[in-house]
Design a protein around this motif. Sequence first.
Motif, PDB file in Angstrom:
ATOM      1  N   GLY A 162       0.728  -1.198  -0.013  1.00 23.51           N
ATOM      2  CA  GLY A 162       0.123  -0.213   0.078  1.00 23.51           C
ATOM      3  C   GLY A 162       0.820   1.301   0.045  1.00 23.51           C
ATOM      4  O   GLY A 162       0.358   2.420  -0.352  1.00 23.51           O
ATOM      5  N   GLU A 163       2.016   1.359   0.716  1.00 24.90           N
ATOM      6  CA  GLU A 163       2.921   2.325   0.623  1.00 24.90           C
ATOM      7  C   GLU A 163       3.295   2.685  -0.869  1.00 24.90           C
ATOM      8  O   GLU A 163       3.452   3.967  -1.127  1.00 24.90           O
ATOM      9  CB  GLU A 163       4.325   2.032   1.190  1.00 24.90           C
ATOM     10  N   TYR A 164       3.021   1.900  -1.754  1.00 24.72           N
ATOM     11  CA  TYR A 164       3.629   2.364  -3.362  1.00 24.72           C
ATOM     12  C   TYR A 164       2.620   3.248  -3.702  1.00 24.72           C
ATOM     13  O   TYR A 164       2.793   4.248  -4.496  1.00 24.72           O
ATOM     14  CB  TYR A 164       3.479   0.937  -4.098  1.00 24.72           C
ATOM     15  N   LEU A 165       1.091   2.947  -3.440  1.00 27.93           N
ATOM     16  CA  LEU A 165       0.230   3.779  -3.898  1.00 27.93           C
ATOM     17  C   LEU A 165       0.286   5.367  -3.100  1.00 27.93           C
ATOM     18  O   LEU A 165       0.271   6.291  -4.003  1.00 27.93           O
ATOM     19  CB  LEU A 165      -1.188   3.313  -3.376  1.00 27.93           C
ATOM     20  N   HIS A 166       0.739   5.154  -1.923  1.00 30.76           N
ATOM     21  CA  HIS A 166       1.158   6.585  -1.208  1.00 30.76           C
ATOM     22  C   HIS A 166       1.974   7.359  -1.860  1.00 30.76           C
ATOM     23  O   HIS A 166       1.932   8.518  -1.972  1.00 30.76           O
ATOM     24  CB  HIS A 166       1.112   6.204   0.319  1.00 30.76           C
ATOM     25  N   GLU A 167       3.216   6.705  -2.226  1.00 34.26           N
ATOM     26  CA  GLU A 167       4.340   7.185  -2.975  1.00 34.26           C
ATOM     27  C   GLU A 167       3.941   7.934  -4.213  1.00 34.26           C
ATOM     28  O   GLU A 167       4.669   8.688  -4.570  1.00 34.26           O
ATOM     29  CB  GLU A 167       5.589   6.202  -3.022  1.00 34.26           C
ATOM     30  N   GLN A 168       3.144   7.284  -4.983  1.00 36.89           N
ATOM     31  CA  GLN A 168       2.597   7.873  -5.944  1.00 36.89           C
ATOM     32  C   GLN A 168       1.629   9.175  -6.020  1.00 36.89           C
ATOM     33  O   GLN A 168       0.796   9.615  -6.852  1.00 36.89           O
ATOM     34  CB  GLN A 168       1.774   6.846  -6.772  1.00 36.89           C
ATOM     35  N   GLY A 169       1.217   9.334  -4.625  1.00 34.92           N
ATOM     36  CA  GLY A 169       0.320  10.630  -4.217  1.00 34.92           C
ATOM     37  C   GLY A 169      -1.072  10.325  -4.053  1.00 34.92           C
ATOM     38  O   GLY A 169      -2.129  11.066  -4.288  1.00 34.92           O
ATOM     39  N   LEU A 170      -1.168   8.869  -4.272  1.00 35.84           N
ATOM     40  CA  LEU A 170      -2.688   8.169  -4.109  1.00 35.84           C
ATOM     41  C   LEU A 170      -2.897   8.157  -2.605  1.00 35.84           C
ATOM     42  O   LEU A 170      -2.615   6.892  -2.166  1.00 35.84           O
ATOM     43  CB  LEU A 170      -2.723   7.050  -4.742  1.00 35.84           C
ATOM     44  N   THR A 171      -3.664   8.949  -2.147  1.00 36.15           N
ATOM     45  CA  THR A 171      -3.858   8.870  -0.477  1.00 36.15           C
ATOM     46  C   THR A 171      -5.469   9.121  -0.313  1.00 36.15           C
ATOM     47  O   THR A 171      -5.762   9.228   0.848  1.00 36.15           O
ATOM     48  CB  THR A 171      -2.948   9.799   0.224  1.00 36.15           C
ATOM     49  N   GLY A 172      -6.151   8.992  -1.367  1.00 33.55           N
ATOM     50  CA  GLY A 172      -7.597   8.948  -1.207  1.00 33.55           C
ATOM     51  C   GLY A 172      -8.135  10.385  -1.190  1.00 33.55           C
ATOM     52  O   GLY A 172      -9.394  10.619  -0.955  1.00 33.55           O
ATOM     53  N   ASP A 173      -7.569  11.318  -1.495  1.00 29.92           N
ATOM     54  CA  ASP A 173      -7.923  12.882  -1.457  1.00 29.92           C
ATOM     55  C   ASP A 173      -9.141  13.082  -2.249  1.00 29.92           C
ATOM     56  O   ASP A 173      -9.800  14.190  -2.056  1.00 29.92           O
ATOM     57  CB  ASP A 173      -6.897  13.691  -1.623  1.00 29.92           C
ATOM     58  N   ASN A 174      -9.528  12.588  -3.362  1.00 30.12           N
ATOM     59  CA  ASN A 174     -10.183  12.728  -4.255  1.00 30.12           C
ATOM     60  C   ASN A 174     -11.480  11.643  -4.128  1.00 30.12           C
ATOM     61  O   ASN A 174     -12.492  11.476  -4.963  1.00 30.12           O
ATOM     62  CB  ASN A 174     -10.181  12.807  -5.931  1.00 30.12           C
ATOM     63  N   GLN A 175     -11.735  10.897  -3.046  1.00 32.77           N
ATOM     64  CA  GLN A 175     -12.497   9.833  -2.686  1.00 32.77           C
ATOM     65  C   GLN A 175     -13.425   9.889  -1.735  1.00 32.77           C
ATOM     66  O   GLN A 175     -12.869  10.461  -0.579  1.00 32.77           O
ATOM     67  CB  GLN A 175     -11.717   8.403  -2.598  1.00 32.77           C
ATOM     68  N   ILE A 176     -14.598   9.479  -1.724  1.00 29.78           N
ATOM     69  CA  ILE A 176     -15.374   9.483  -0.440  1.00 29.78           C
ATOM     70  C   ILE A 176     -15.517   8.065  -0.079  1.00 29.78           C
ATOM     71  O   ILE A 176     -16.274   7.212  -0.943  1.00 29.78           O
ATOM     72  CB  ILE A 176     -16.799  10.345  -0.889  1.00 29.78           C
ATOM     73  N   ILE A 177     -15.617   7.892   1.003  1.00 29.48           N
ATOM     74  CA  ILE A 177     -15.856   6.641   1.445  1.00 29.48           C
ATOM     75  C   ILE A 177     -16.840   6.378   2.786  1.00 29.48           C
ATOM     76  O   ILE A 177     -16.969   7.512   3.565  1.00 29.48           O
ATOM     77  CB  ILE A 177     -14.528   5.969   2.179  1.00 29.48           C
ATOM     78  N   ALA A 178     -17.980   5.580   2.407  1.00 26.34           N
ATOM     79  CA  ALA A 178     -18.833   5.414   3.515  1.00 26.34           C
ATOM     80  C   ALA A 178     -18.720   4.236   4.108  1.00 26.34           C
ATOM     81  O   ALA A 178     -18.252   3.271   3.785  1.00 26.34           O
ATOM     82  CB  ALA A 178     -20.259   5.418   2.644  1.00 26.34           C
ATOM     83  N   ILE A 179     -18.896   4.600   5.509  1.00 29.27           N
ATOM     84  CA  ILE A 179     -18.559   3.195   6.351  1.00 29.27           C
ATOM     85  C   ILE A 179     -19.843   3.217   7.148  1.00 29.27           C
ATOM     86  O   ILE A 179     -20.586   3.891   7.635  1.00 29.27           O
ATOM     87  CB  ILE A 179     -17.726   3.638   7.563  1.00 29.27           C
ATOM     88  N   GLY A 409      -9.486   1.316   2.306  1.00 25.78           N
ATOM     89  CA  GLY A 409      -8.754   2.400   2.026  1.00 25.78           C
ATOM     90  C   GLY A 409      -7.632   2.381   0.852  1.00 25.78           C
ATOM     91  O   GLY A 409      -7.829   3.425   0.079  1.00 25.78           O
ATOM     92  N   LEU A 410      -7.068   1.247   0.550  1.00 21.67           N
ATOM     93  CA  LEU A 410      -6.138   1.232  -0.654  1.00 21.67           C
ATOM     94  C   LEU A 410      -7.125   1.013  -1.851  1.00 21.67           C
ATOM     95  O   LEU A 410      -6.583   1.398  -2.998  1.00 21.67           O
ATOM     96  CB  LEU A 410      -5.201  -0.059  -0.476  1.00 21.67           C
ATOM     97  N   ILE A 411      -8.169   0.131  -1.779  1.00 21.79           N
ATOM     98  CA  ILE A 411      -8.887   0.350  -3.107  1.00 21.79           C
ATOM     99  C   ILE A 411      -9.351   1.558  -3.363  1.00 21.79           C
ATOM    100  O   ILE A 411      -9.339   2.095  -4.399  1.00 21.79           O
ATOM    101  CB  ILE A 411     -10.241  -0.584  -2.679  1.00 21.79           C
ATOM    102  N   ALA A 412      -9.605   2.404  -2.376  1.00 20.58           N
ATOM    103  CA  ALA A 412     -10.150   3.913  -2.462  1.00 20.58           C
ATOM    104  C   ALA A 412      -9.205   4.512  -3.132  1.00 20.58           C
ATOM    105  O   ALA A 412      -9.222   5.279  -4.147  1.00 20.58           O
ATOM    106  CB  ALA A 412     -10.765   4.370  -1.462  1.00 20.58           C
ATOM    107  N   CYS A 413      -7.817   4.472  -2.504  1.00 20.08           N
ATOM    108  CA  CYS A 413      -6.464   5.115  -2.979  1.00 20.08           C
ATOM    109  C   CYS A 413      -6.306   4.790  -4.620  1.00 20.08           C
ATOM    110  O   CYS A 413      -6.191   5.580  -5.340  1.00 20.08           O
ATOM    111  CB  CYS A 413      -5.335   4.692  -2.319  1.00 20.08           C
ATOM    112  N   LEU A 414      -6.309   3.172  -4.922  1.00 16.61           N
ATOM    113  CA  LEU A 414      -6.382   2.935  -6.476  1.00 16.61           C
ATOM    114  C   LEU A 414      -7.406   3.686  -7.217  1.00 16.61           C
ATOM    115  O   LEU A 414      -7.115   3.873  -8.338  1.00 16.61           O
ATOM    116  CB  LEU A 414      -6.383   1.530  -6.545  1.00 16.61           C
ATOM    117  N   ASN A 415      -8.681   3.721  -6.791  1.00 16.13           N
ATOM    118  CA  ASN A 415      -9.669   3.978  -7.556  1.00 16.13           C
ATOM    119  C   ASN A 415      -9.480   5.797  -7.839  1.00 16.13           C
ATOM    120  O   ASN A 415      -9.871   6.181  -8.953  1.00 16.13           O
ATOM    121  CB  ASN A 415     -11.023   3.901  -6.837  1.00 16.13           C
ATOM    122  N   GLY A 416      -8.792   6.466  -6.803  1.00 18.00           N
ATOM    123  CA  GLY A 416      -8.181   7.770  -7.175  1.00 18.00           C
ATOM    124  C   GLY A 416      -7.453   7.893  -8.308  1.00 18.00           C
ATOM    125  O   GLY A 416      -7.368   9.156  -8.969  1.00 18.00           O
ATOM    126  N   ASN A 417      -6.645   6.832  -8.785  1.00 24.53           N
ATOM    127  CA  ASN A 417      -5.883   6.889 -10.067  1.00 24.53           C
ATOM    128  C   ASN A 417      -6.387   7.157 -11.233  1.00 24.53           C
ATOM    129  O   ASN A 417      -5.870   7.525 -12.000  1.00 24.53           O
ATOM    130  CB  ASN A 417      -5.101   5.522  -9.882  1.00 24.53           C
TER     131      ASN A 417
END
Length: 559
Positions: A162-179, A409-417
């Motif tokens: 998951g750190e690889y996604l964060h290193e690409q700048g994918l930290t979920g900032d354009n995603q909305i997650i419902a719990i 969380g990681l799926i949301a980060c990837l989805n932001g890609n």
Amino acid sequence: MKKLLLFLFIIIFFKVSAQEDAWVFLKDKPNAITFLNNPLTMLSQRALDRRSKLVISLDSIDVPVDETYYNQLKNETSITVLAKSKWLNAVHIQGEVEDINDLLSTYNFIKSIEFANKSLNTSGKSNSKSKRIVSNHHHKFSEIETDFNYGSADNQIKMLKGEYLHEQGLTGDNQIIAIIDAGFPNVNTLDAFQRIRDNNQILGGYNFADRNTDFYTRSSHGTHVLSSIAGYIENEFVGTAPDAKFYLFITEIAETETVLEESLWVEAAERADSLGVDVINTSLGYTTYDNPDHSHTYADMDGKTTFISRGAEIGVSRGLLLVNAAGNSGNSSWKYIGAPADAPSVITVGAVNASEEIAAFSSFGPTSDGRIKPEILGQGQNPALIDYQTDEIKTSSSGTSFSSPIMTGLIACLNGNEGFILKSSGKSNSSTDNFNTFLKQAVYESADKYNNPLDQYGYGIPNFEVAFNNYNSFFNFGGSELKSLIIYPNPIKDEFIISVEDAILNEFTIQIFSVLGKKVLEKINSNSQTVNISFLESGIYILKISKDNQHKSLKLIKN
């Protein structure tokens, strides 16, 4: 006098015990055209934008339950209305069996009635055909005690790359997650959530269990779940999507176990969809109830029987990514996943320990109709969480309840890609693209047992660095040979032809996926440009064509 009181008690007891839960399915939505012509009366602008991006048109499923129909049932003194669903065009009611059945002859807008107690239904599955497996667990979300500095969360993130996604700048900032969970006490006060509060990342929520707006209450389970995604303590703990925004919904009534919770979940998922949510995490699952007549059998775990799983499938068709805990029944007599983890389009997550060994409690697949579940695994045995009382990091709780949000969380980060893809390529989405299908396939293919799935392991532990590259490859149109590639005819009866303008395409790989992400064909074409798919059932498929470092994806319609 004592005999009289006893007599009255018996009468009252049987009166109460005679109450049954049922879903009333309605025939139509008379005002559908009015709503469809005014979409903002149904969905937010963000939801409409998400539909446009995913090329999902509005239809009658999006239209609310007819208010006139609903009010007539609400005013019926012989029953109690408990919930409603626009997706299933249904109203959840409670009452005596005779009174419920009388509704069919009273109201001509009722299509059918389905009792939670399946023995009361005149059609459908017979419980005599399948053995009821009794589970010894009661609460489906029980915690089993046992270029960020990720601190205590290091292992559970890096296990999945998951750190690889964060290193690409994918930290979920354009995603909305419902719990969707059981409660979120102290999220409004804990230091670990100060960061998301200060950044206005909590967009709102609702308490469906109590029908009020206080969602910082009830069970601490949801607080622990949220911490896996959004918790932040500098140099000590980081969630998997620290920059995502959140809606918090309570649908679980922890002190009881009733079928109403399935309807409340569907209501919450509908609310999430209308608000433009991208990803939903559910660390809940449904198998057995306090009323054993309402409990499900393993045969019901086919993705299309339970009310909640039917709702989940509709949610995915609206463009939502749904992630669900597999369940903690691996050691119990039930053993299997619950609902809605059985739904075909739901991403179901099992659990491993810190050493990547399967957690014994993690529930088994397959579904009763033979599909692979769970699909993927994350750390659910003793992961790092934020304690809802002390604000400290703890590692004493276990469950797929936590591997699921870590994965969410990681799926949301990837989805932001997808935003990066569109921006870098200058390409907009079209009907030939299905981001969600490609994303799921990329994640599944990255897992360590993708080619040899197991009943408890599924496809295994995904690698999000590989998934990132796989996902990007679906949208790589850089090669000149594939840029002009087309297929015809489409829709297809038995065969289609691959054509490239002013070129002959040799030695290219063809892959075809179902809309659920299952690979149904892979072959290398060296000479022929004709592909035979007569063996496939009618439906929509995704064709991926690859040559060297070039890739192109197209939608196939098989008649």
